[in-house]
Design an enzyme around this catalytic site. Sequence first.
Site, PDB file in Angstrom:
ATOM      1  N   PRO A  31       1.612 -19.330  -7.638  1.00 40.95           N
ATOM      2  CA  PRO A  31       0.532 -18.356  -7.446  1.00 40.95           C
ATOM      3  C   PRO A  31       1.149 -17.009  -7.129  1.00 40.95           C
ATOM      4  O   PRO A  31       2.047 -16.916  -6.285  1.00 40.95           O
ATOM      5  CB  PRO A  31      -0.226 -18.915  -6.233  1.00 40.95           C
ATOM      6  CG  PRO A  31       0.730 -19.815  -5.521  1.00 40.95           C
ATOM      7  CD  PRO A  31       1.765 -20.260  -6.511  1.00 40.95           C
ATOM      8  N   CYS A 115       2.058 -17.029   3.082  1.00 44.29           N
ATOM      9  CA  CYS A 115       1.956 -15.586   2.837  1.00 44.29           C
ATOM     10  C   CYS A 115       2.418 -14.803   4.080  1.00 44.29           C
ATOM     11  O   CYS A 115       1.947 -15.050   5.195  1.00 44.29           O
ATOM     12  CB  CYS A 115       0.509 -15.215   2.487  1.00 44.29           C
ATOM     13  SG  CYS A 115       0.340 -13.452   2.180  1.00 44.29           S
ATOM     14  N   LYS A 154       1.492 -24.982   0.298  1.00 41.86           N
ATOM     15  CA  LYS A 154       2.658 -24.163  -0.052  1.00 41.86           C
ATOM     16  C   LYS A 154       3.036 -23.359   1.195  1.00 41.86           C
ATOM     17  O   LYS A 154       2.189 -22.674   1.773  1.00 41.86           O
ATOM     18  CB  LYS A 154       2.336 -23.236  -1.220  1.00 41.86           C
ATOM     19  CG  LYS A 154       3.495 -22.347  -1.629  1.00 41.86           C
ATOM     20  CD  LYS A 154       3.222 -21.697  -2.988  1.00 41.86           C
ATOM     21  CE  LYS A 154       4.326 -20.758  -3.399  1.00 41.86           C
ATOM     22  NZ  LYS A 154       4.327 -19.486  -2.653  1.00 41.86           N
ATOM     23  N   ASN A 215      11.005 -23.833  -4.201  1.00 42.13           N
ATOM     24  CA  ASN A 215      10.624 -22.480  -4.612  1.00 42.13           C
ATOM     25  C   ASN A 215      11.534 -21.464  -3.927  1.00 42.13           C
ATOM     26  O   ASN A 215      11.939 -21.641  -2.789  1.00 42.13           O
ATOM     27  CB  ASN A 215       9.150 -22.239  -4.240  1.00 42.13           C
ATOM     28  CG  ASN A 215       8.684 -20.820  -4.498  1.00 42.13           C
ATOM     29  OD1 ASN A 215       8.209 -20.128  -3.599  1.00 42.13           O
ATOM     30  ND2 ASN A 215       8.806 -20.360  -5.730  1.00 42.13           N
ATOM     31  N   GLY A 216      11.832 -20.396  -4.686  1.00 44.28           N
ATOM     32  CA  GLY A 216      12.680 -19.314  -4.171  1.00 44.28           C
ATOM     33  C   GLY A 216      13.917 -19.157  -5.026  1.00 44.28           C
ATOM     34  O   GLY A 216      14.723 -20.080  -5.156  1.00 44.28           O
ATOM     35  N   ASP A 217      14.005 -17.981  -5.670  1.00 49.90           N
ATOM     36  CA  ASP A 217      15.195 -17.622  -6.457  1.00 49.90           C
ATOM     37  C   ASP A 217      15.422 -18.504  -7.688  1.00 49.90           C
ATOM     38  O   ASP A 217      16.570 -18.713  -8.085  1.00 49.90           O
ATOM     39  CB  ASP A 217      16.466 -17.647  -5.579  1.00 49.90           C
ATOM     40  CG  ASP A 217      16.431 -16.568  -4.504  1.00 49.90           C
ATOM     41  OD1 ASP A 217      15.564 -15.679  -4.593  1.00 49.90           O
ATOM     42  OD2 ASP A 217      17.263 -16.626  -3.590  1.00 49.90           O
ATOM     43  N   SER A 239       8.647 -17.901  -9.637  1.00 48.52           N
ATOM     44  CA  SER A 239       7.778 -16.830  -9.134  1.00 48.52           C
ATOM     45  C   SER A 239       8.178 -15.473  -9.709  1.00 48.52           C
ATOM     46  O   SER A 239       7.810 -15.153 -10.837  1.00 48.52           O
ATOM     47  CB  SER A 239       7.805 -16.803  -7.611  1.00 48.52           C
ATOM     48  OG  SER A 239       7.475 -18.065  -7.098  1.00 48.52           O
ATOM     49  N   ARG A 240       9.013 -14.704  -8.959  1.00 47.02           N
ATOM     50  CA  ARG A 240       9.319 -13.349  -9.418  1.00 47.02           C
ATOM     51  C   ARG A 240      10.034 -13.347 -10.764  1.00 47.02           C
ATOM     52  O   ARG A 240       9.961 -12.357 -11.494  1.00 47.02           O
ATOM     53  CB  ARG A 240      10.138 -12.608  -8.352  1.00 47.02           C
ATOM     54  CG  ARG A 240       9.289 -12.150  -7.171  1.00 47.02           C
ATOM     55  CD  ARG A 240      10.148 -11.616  -6.076  1.00 47.02           C
ATOM     56  NE  ARG A 240      11.041 -12.658  -5.565  1.00 47.02           N
ATOM     57  CZ  ARG A 240      12.073 -12.444  -4.769  1.00 47.02           C
ATOM     58  NH1 ARG A 240      12.354 -11.220  -4.376  1.00 47.02           N
ATOM     59  NH2 ARG A 240      12.814 -13.450  -4.350  1.00 47.02           N
TER      60      ARG A 240
HETATM   61  C1  LIG Z   1       3.756 -10.065  -6.189  1.00 50.84           C
HETATM   62  C2  LIG Z   1       3.778 -11.379  -5.454  1.00 50.84           C
HETATM   63  C3  LIG Z   1       2.581 -12.021  -5.178  1.00 50.84           C
HETATM   64  C4  LIG Z   1       2.578 -13.251  -4.522  1.00 50.84           C
HETATM   65  N1  LIG Z   1       1.387 -13.891  -4.306  1.00 50.84           N
HETATM   66  C5  LIG Z   1       1.378 -15.140  -3.780  1.00 50.84           C
HETATM   67  C6  LIG Z   1       0.160 -15.867  -3.634  1.00 50.84           C
HETATM   68  O1  LIG Z   1      -0.940 -15.408  -3.977  1.00 50.84           O
HETATM   69  N2  LIG Z   1       0.237 -17.124  -3.092  1.00 50.84           N
HETATM   70  C7  LIG Z   1       1.436 -17.686  -2.699  1.00 50.84           C
HETATM   71  O2  LIG Z   1       1.452 -18.825  -2.223  1.00 50.84           O
HETATM   72  N3  LIG Z   1       2.587 -17.016  -2.833  1.00 50.84           N
HETATM   73  C8  LIG Z   1       2.591 -15.778  -3.369  1.00 50.84           C
HETATM   74  N4  LIG Z   1       3.785 -15.119  -3.543  1.00 50.84           N
HETATM   75  C9  LIG Z   1       5.042 -15.809  -3.204  1.00 50.84           C
HETATM   76  C10 LIG Z   1       5.629 -16.533  -4.431  1.00 50.84           C
HETATM   77  O3  LIG Z   1       4.732 -17.488  -4.944  1.00 50.84           O
HETATM   78  C11 LIG Z   1       6.970 -17.211  -4.094  1.00 50.84           C
HETATM   79  O4  LIG Z   1       6.761 -18.142  -3.080  1.00 50.84           O
HETATM   80  C12 LIG Z   1       8.042 -16.222  -3.683  1.00 50.84           C
HETATM   81  O5  LIG Z   1       8.037 -15.077  -4.509  1.00 50.84           O
HETATM   82  C13 LIG Z   1       9.438 -16.859  -3.687  1.00 50.84           C
HETATM   83  O6  LIG Z   1       9.879 -17.196  -4.979  1.00 50.84           O
HETATM   84  P1  LIG Z   1      10.907 -16.229  -5.814  1.00 50.84           P
HETATM   85  O7  LIG Z   1      12.109 -16.003  -4.932  1.00 50.84           O
HETATM   86  O8  LIG Z   1      11.263 -17.062  -7.039  1.00 50.84           O
HETATM   87  O9  LIG Z   1      10.172 -14.997  -6.143  1.00 50.84           O
HETATM   88  C14 LIG Z   1       3.804 -13.853  -4.129  1.00 50.84           C
HETATM   89  C15 LIG Z   1       5.005 -13.182  -4.398  1.00 50.84           C
HETATM   90  C16 LIG Z   1       5.012 -11.969  -5.043  1.00 50.84           C
HETATM   91  C17 LIG Z   1       6.319 -11.290  -5.337  1.00 50.84           C
END
Ligand SMILES: Cc1cc2nc3c(=O)[nH]c(=O)nc-3n(C[C@H](O)[C@H](O)[C@H](O)COP(=O)(O)O)c2cc1C
Length: 335
Positions: A31, A115, A154, A215-217, A239-240
């Site tokens: 998400p 969050c 989550k 999740n993460g990176d 995610s990102r």
């Molecule tokens: C722009 C943005 C919006 C996000 N919105 C949500 C969200 O609505 N719900 C949620 O559980 N996590 C949200 N996250 C967190 C991501 O789902 C994820 O847990 C986090 O970015 C770590 O993963 P990554 O290192 O691969 O980016 C958001 C992250 C970003 C950057």
Amino acid sequence: MSLLSPQLQQKLATPLKIGSVEVNSRVLQSPLSGVTDLVFRRLVRRYAPESMMYTEMVHASGMCHARELPKIMEVDPNEKPISIQLFDCRPDFLAEAAHKAVAEGADTIDINMGCPVNKITKKGGGSSLLRQPEIAEVIVQTVAQAVAVPVTVKTRIGWNEQEINILEFAQRMEDAGAQMLTLHGRTRAQGYNGTARWEWIGRVKEILSIPVIANGDIFSVEAALKCLEETGADGVMCSRGTLGYPFLVGEIDHFLKTGQKLTPPTLVERLVCAREHLQALWEYKGNRGIRQARKHMAWYSKGFPGAGELRHQLSRVETVEQGVELINQAIARVG
Ligand SMILES: Cc1cc2nc3c(=O)[nH]c(=O)nc-3n(C[C@H](O)[C@H](O)[C@H](O)COP(=O)(O)O)c2cc1C
């Protein structure tokens, strides 16, 4: 590219079981607030048709008080598997919202307990639930009793360095009835900085019986493999890495299923995707869609000669025609 160990291969050959729901993919699209609307999910699903996707997080009590369902909760009638993510700290509102989410087509209900945003944690939602495990427990119990679909959580590894309580918290979520836990390997204090600490995901995986998603990176096929090997997790969530790159979930899914790496999209294919994304946002949301598209267009405009200039121009577009024309010119230049 590291080869998959036999144990991992064996696990990946079976569906991911989230309670009663079976998912034929071990890669999930996270998400992302302001990003994972119906338009974005359609693009991701084109390359990863079997993967689980999540809506943007929806405020449960806000939704219960509103006359109409918020647009961010809208799902395609044939969109499967799909989870609707809710946030709040009030179990009764969450249960009511979960009912509506199931009526809208949710295959699972995910509760956001990760969050980091002040506006949300101050009101007791998101990652602040890590500090209120007894409320988190009641939330999971209440929502799980209210709906027939699986309830998932989550979250993060803890509030800050001094309060990494995920081992106890995760066990409590499972005992309360959560059917899957997705763990972002950072504390709330880390925000999105530093590296995700996958070692905590591995420790949680050792103690839970429900599926644990890492999740993460996860920014590449290689990172996904490394993470799965190191943590023993049941799947990975991107995610990102998907911002301006809706191909990532499909690329990882394809590798996990076939052992083959897909040829990455060409620059022209990425720009064609950006153009389609822009047009679809315009059709779906009108002018608001154009404003939202600006950040997406900036994410697509990376890593090629002239990308900076294109990004700058696209960040100001006012109409769909302007944006399409700029992208067409870029395609002609690089094609
Ligand atoms: C722009 C943005 C919006 C996000 N919105 C949500 C969200 O609505 N719900 C949620 O559980 N996590 C949200 N996250 C967190 C991501 O789902 C994820 O847990 C986090 O970015 C770590 O993963 P990554 O290192 O691969 O980016 C958001 C992250 C970003 C950057």
